[in-house]
Design a protein around this motif. Structure first.
Motif, PDB file in Angstrom:
ATOM      1  N   GLU A  18       0.784  -1.226   0.142  1.00  0.00           N
ATOM      2  CA  GLU A  18       0.029   0.192   0.058  1.00  0.00           C
ATOM      3  C   GLU A  18       0.926   1.414  -0.026  1.00  0.00           C
ATOM      4  O   GLU A  18       0.567   2.176   0.823  1.00  0.00           O
ATOM      5  CB  GLU A  18      -1.011  -0.009   1.084  1.00  0.00           C
ATOM      6  N   ASN A  19       1.680   1.309  -0.961  1.00  0.00           N
ATOM      7  CA  ASN A  19       2.581   2.555  -0.991  1.00  0.00           C
ATOM      8  C   ASN A  19       1.593   3.660  -1.358  1.00  0.00           C
ATOM      9  O   ASN A  19       0.907   3.376  -2.654  1.00  0.00           O
ATOM     10  CB  ASN A  19       3.839   2.320  -2.195  1.00  0.00           C
ATOM     11  N   LYS A  20       1.642   4.861  -1.189  1.00  0.00           N
ATOM     12  CA  LYS A  20       0.611   5.830  -1.318  1.00  0.00           C
ATOM     13  C   LYS A  20       0.997   7.213  -1.861  1.00  0.00           C
ATOM     14  O   LYS A  20       2.005   7.598  -1.654  1.00  0.00           O
ATOM     15  CB  LYS A  20      -0.325   5.873   0.144  1.00  0.00           C
ATOM     16  N   SER A  22      -0.788  10.817  -2.958  1.00  0.00           N
ATOM     17  CA  SER A  22      -2.065  11.483  -2.452  1.00  0.00           C
ATOM     18  C   SER A  22      -1.887  12.699  -3.260  1.00  0.00           C
ATOM     19  O   SER A  22      -1.020  13.693  -3.235  1.00  0.00           O
ATOM     20  CB  SER A  22      -2.336  11.558  -0.836  1.00  0.00           C
ATOM     21  N   SER A  31      -6.232   9.032  -3.827  1.00  0.00           N
ATOM     22  CA  SER A  31      -4.798   8.601  -3.351  1.00  0.00           C
ATOM     23  C   SER A  31      -4.601   7.477  -4.407  1.00  0.00           C
ATOM     24  O   SER A  31      -5.597   6.678  -4.736  1.00  0.00           O
ATOM     25  CB  SER A  31      -4.855   7.920  -2.082  1.00  0.00           C
ATOM     26  N   TYR A  33      -2.783   3.787  -4.479  1.00  0.00           N
ATOM     27  CA  TYR A  33      -1.805   2.669  -3.695  1.00  0.00           C
ATOM     28  C   TYR A  33      -1.544   1.529  -4.816  1.00  0.00           C
ATOM     29  O   TYR A  33      -2.047   1.021  -5.639  1.00  0.00           O
ATOM     30  CB  TYR A  33      -3.126   1.968  -2.674  1.00  0.00           C
ATOM     31  N   ASP A  34      -0.158   1.414  -4.470  1.00  0.00           N
ATOM     32  CA  ASP A  34       0.559   0.274  -5.116  1.00  0.00           C
ATOM     33  C   ASP A  34       1.068  -0.667  -4.316  1.00  0.00           C
ATOM     34  O   ASP A  34       1.698  -0.290  -3.117  1.00  0.00           O
ATOM     35  CB  ASP A  34       1.920   0.818  -5.990  1.00  0.00           C
ATOM     36  N   THR A  35       0.731  -1.894  -4.495  1.00  0.00           N
ATOM     37  CA  THR A  35       1.283  -3.172  -3.516  1.00  0.00           C
ATOM     38  C   THR A  35       2.311  -3.830  -4.319  1.00  0.00           C
ATOM     39  O   THR A  35       1.881  -4.411  -5.233  1.00  0.00           O
ATOM     40  CB  THR A  35       0.400  -3.751  -2.813  1.00  0.00           C
ATOM     41  N   LEU A  44      -7.610  -1.179   6.117  1.00  0.00           N
ATOM     42  CA  LEU A  44      -7.995   0.165   5.557  1.00  0.00           C
ATOM     43  C   LEU A  44      -9.222   0.650   6.205  1.00  0.00           C
ATOM     44  O   LEU A  44     -10.300   0.017   6.225  1.00  0.00           O
ATOM     45  CB  LEU A  44      -8.192  -0.227   4.101  1.00  0.00           C
ATOM     46  N   CYS A  52     -13.196   3.119  -3.999  1.00  0.00           N
ATOM     47  CA  CYS A  52     -11.915   2.631  -4.451  1.00  0.00           C
ATOM     48  C   CYS A  52     -12.271   1.979  -5.865  1.00  0.00           C
ATOM     49  O   CYS A  52     -13.510   1.448  -6.216  1.00  0.00           O
ATOM     50  CB  CYS A  52     -11.880   1.841  -3.584  1.00  0.00           C
ATOM     51  N   THR A 100      -2.581  -2.250  -8.140  1.00  0.00           N
ATOM     52  CA  THR A 100      -2.819  -0.852  -8.027  1.00  0.00           C
ATOM     53  C   THR A 100      -4.225  -0.620  -7.939  1.00  0.00           C
ATOM     54  O   THR A 100      -5.093  -0.989  -8.524  1.00  0.00           O
ATOM     55  CB  THR A 100      -2.336  -0.172  -9.353  1.00  0.00           C
TER      56      THR A 100
END
Length: 303
Positions: A18-20, A22, A31, A33-35, A44, A52, A100
């Protein structure tokens, strides 16, 4: 479109789950989000409504509300109610192929403002109250209209000019209107399942649901609703956001997507839902979802 904008905004990830990134906007925040690695039960939570939309990869969403457990795939939306919490699994995330998702946080005030505007312009049947946000989870397929709004939102948030805030406000309002229409539609559909004869409109909706593969006659539907043709047509469009014929087509395509997801062939879906031929079915499906039935099915299998 969304993937192109996201690719430009990416930098070296600070975290793998969950690299964010924003972007702030008026009464909203976007935002991305990449995991980059597999993970389970990642929590969350948001104090605002959270819209989402999956972009790439696959998530599995878990919520204590209604014991919800479901895959979350590209071209789908998952809407969290304010102050709710979900847990997320990332079964396919890889460093070279991240999962993503974009998340748009919308304030309660903005939702109420949009609902008040709708209520001032039009009223719903007394059976269903007035325009308002219902606090329940929503998990649905995107159609091309919703996808187009999301494309605009992602693009506008990344811009930097004097009209940015006004353009974000308009795009977010459109998304909220689509959410309210969707919830009202689902509310009507649930009424139909419990008591299809509660009023003329639910009787019609139930009839359409039970006859997705058949030709509809507007005069017959108006008689079923106990309304004149004009009154019926206007009432139906006000509550469902489209004409009866368009509603039947949307429900056909929504059902087709679920059947494809469950493993049925394109041909089976086509003729089971009353389309004349697979070419016509494929054109309609692609116009609605942005992918051909075969592409859609392949994306589900590969996610």
């Amino acid at each position: 479109m969304i993937t192109q904008v996201i690719d430009k905004s990416r930098s070296t990830p600070q975290v793998l789950v969950e690299n964010k990134i924003s972007y702030a906007g008026p009464e909203s925040e976007l935002s991305i989000y990449d995991t980059y690695q597999k993970a389970d039960r990642v929590q969350l939570k948001s104090d605002q409504l959270l819209f989402c939309a999956m972009v790439t990869g696959k998530k599995i969403m878990h919520s204590d509300v209604d014991n919800f457990d479901s895959d979350f795939l590209p071209h789908e939306s998952f809407i969290m109610t304010p102050n709710s919490q979900v847990e997320i699994d990332f079964p396919t995330a890889q460093l070279s192929k991240p999962t993503t998702c974009l998340a748009l946080e919308i304030s309660k005030d903005r939702i109420n403002q949009v609902a008040d505007t709708l209520n001032a312009q039009q009223t719903l049947d007394k059976t269903f109250g007035h325009w308002q946000y219902h606090h329940n989870l929503v998990h649905t397929h995107h159609n091309t209209q919703t996808q187009a709004v999301l494309n605009r939102i992602v693009q506008i948030y990344g811009e930097n000019h004097t009209e940015r805030s006004a353009m974000i406000s308009l795009a977010v309002s459109e998304l909220v209107i689509r959410l309210l229409h969707h919830q009202t539609r689902e509310f009507l559909l649930s009424f139909c399942q419990k008591d299809p004869e509660i009023n003329g409109l639910t009787a019609v909706v139930n009839y359409i649901e039970q006859h997705l593969s058949e030709h509809l006659d507007i005069d017959s539907l108006a008689r079923l609703a106990c309304m004149s043709r004009t009154k019926f047509f206007n009432a139906f469009k006000q509550h469902m956001g489209c004409s009866p014929i368009a509603f039947q087509q949307q429900r056909r395509l929504y059902t087709a997507a679920n059947l494809l997801k469950a493993g049925k062939t394109v041909t089976q879906c086509c003729f089971e839902l009353g389309f004349m031929n697979t070419s016509h079915f494929s054109r309609c499906f692609k116009q609605f979802y942005g992918y051909s039935p075969s592409q859609y099915k392949m994306r589900q299998l590969n996610s």
